[in-house]
Design an enzyme around this catalytic site. Structure first.
Site, short mmCIF file in Angstrom:
data_model
loop_
_atom_site.label_atom_id
_atom_site.label_comp_id
_atom_site.label_asym_id
_atom_site.label_seq_id
_atom_site.Cartn_x
_atom_site.Cartn_y
_atom_site.Cartn_z
N ARG A 47 0.83 -1.21 0.00
CA ARG A 47 0.00 0.00 0.00
C ARG A 47 0.86 1.25 0.00
NH1 ARG A 47 -2.08 2.31 4.43
NH2 ARG A 47 -1.90 0.39 5.66
N TYR A 99 -17.37 13.65 -18.06
CA TYR A 99 -17.72 12.25 -17.80
C TYR A 99 -18.78 12.17 -16.71
CZ TYR A 99 -17.16 7.63 -15.69
OH TYR A 99 -17.40 6.39 -15.14
N ASP A 171 -8.51 17.01 -16.82
CA ASP A 171 -8.71 15.61 -17.16
C ASP A 171 -8.22 15.42 -18.59
OD1 ASP A 171 -9.66 13.11 -17.98
OD2 ASP A 171 -11.44 13.22 -16.71
N LYS A 196 -8.32 3.73 -20.11
CA LYS A 196 -8.59 4.01 -21.52
C LYS A 196 -7.31 3.85 -22.35
CE LYS A 196 -12.75 5.13 -20.06
NZ LYS A 196 -12.64 5.16 -18.60
#
Length: 376
Positions: A47, A99, A171, A196
């Site tokens: 982590r 989005y 973005d 993507k």
């Protein structure tokens, strides 16, 4: 170093233990401590960090021209972390067209954290000036936007945000650092859904934040990443880093194919409107041509005949796959209003296309037969 070279080499090193050229995959969740309690290899727990995540973050910082990068479990988690790093009462100015998952985050979740969110048409200079008359902490740009492919002038908005004492984040999912580099245009941070184009094969989910400076905000984001735990797994980091190696050439092909498809659709009698910034009559074409090196593989169009006509086209394609997401090698088609649900601002006659790496003539032939077929 040029982007094609960076994409291949950034974050990649010959493995000192074996001489392997391809980066090894480190699946261990924990790492050995020395007898004095220190961590001689630099790693503590997955982590906190992992060699594969460090390599991906190094590569993304290099590609975007940033000082540091942070990898998260999804694009939404990456965006959420940015807003978690703000303070209750902060005001955020957001692109009106973006989005829908982030729109839901801004409308339904973040206000409960005490953030004040205002949706603004960032393609309208007057609207931006008006919005920034009220103090804001951050301006969030999405360009090209999803699904309407609207174009925001990053340099101008960043300049106005800074003049008002706000940060500007962009973005950059649809463009990638290959086609657009927001930090070079004045943005303070860049966010990607690595699901993507960065991964590029439709088989991995992830998100990345890249920051211009290694500053207090970057340290706050790193704290949220580690303590909150929404980190990207080693294997997903490995897959995305592998995807980056071919990203420049894939984006070139996606863009060339999309331009061909957009030009075809713009001439088709069954199409009412095409939204693609590469077309000269697109309202954002001049700005896109200035801040992008090509126009990407994402486009949308509106079918004549409304919702039923759009659904009919989506139902009759043979090569396109009816599925959500974008950025993979296969071409996808989606009726966005259906997935966005009640309250969507997306036109009911709109279909979003993710143009893949097939031959563009095959894609055009498929769309042509789907558009021209009449209902029985």
């Amino acid at each position: 170093m040029r982007l094609e070279t960076l994409a291949v080499h950034a974050g990649s090193r010959i493995d000192p233990a074996t001489g392997a050229v391809a980066p090894p995959l480190y699946l261990s969740t924990t790492f050995e401590r020395a007898t004095d309690g220190s961590y001689p290899h630099g790693w503590i727990y997955v982590r906190h960090g992992n060699p594969n995540r460090a390599a991906l973050e190094e590569a993304m910082a290099a590609l975007e021209g940033g000082a540091t990068a942070l990898a998260f479990a999804s694009g939404s988690a990456a965006a959420f972390a940015v807003f978690q790093a703000l303070s209750p009462g902060d005001r955020v100015v957001i692109s009106k067209d973006l989005y829908h998952g982030l729109a839901r985050l801004f409308r339904e979740i973040l206000p409960a954290w005490g953030l004040r969110v205002e949706f603004v048409d960032l393609t309208d200079p007057a609207a931006v000036e008006e919005a920034l008359r009220t103090p804001a902490r951050l301006v969030w740009v999405e360009t090209p936007s999803n699904p309407m492919l609207r174009i925001t002038d990053i340099a101008w908005v960043a300049d106005r945000a800074h003049a008002a004492g706000a940060w500007c984040f962009c973005d950059n999912t649809a463009a990638t650092p290959i086609l657009q580099r927001p930090l070079a245009l004045g943005a303070d941070g860049v966010v990607h859904s690595a699901t993507k184009y960065l991964g590029g094969h439709g088989d991995v989910m992830g998100g990345v934040v890249v920051l211009r400076e290694e500053d207090a905000f970057a340290r706050r984001l790193r704290e949220i990443q580690i303590t909150g735990g929404a980190v990207l797994s080693p294997f997903e980091c490995w897959l995305i880093l592998r995807g980056l190696r071919t990203l420049p050439y894939r984006m070139r092909a996606h863009s060339e194919n999309a331009m061909r498809v957009a030009e075809f659709l713009a001439r088709h009698p069954a199409v009412k409107a095409v939204h693609y910034p590469g077309l000269p009559d697109h309202p954002g074409h001049a700005i896109a041509a200035r801040q992008m090196t090509a126009f990407g593989g994402l486009l949308s169009f509106q079918a004549r005949g409304g919702r039923e006509a759009a659904l009919r086209v989506a139902g009759r394609v043979r090569l396109f796959t009816r599925a959500t997401s974008f950025g993979g090698p296969e071409s996808l088609i989606e009726h966005r209003a259906s997935i966005e649900g009640p309250g969507t601002s997306t036109p009911e006659d709109l279909l979003r296309l993710s143009i893949g790496l097939e031959h563009p003539d095959d894609l055009i032939e498929d769309l042509d037969q789907a558009l021209m077929e009449k209902p029985h």
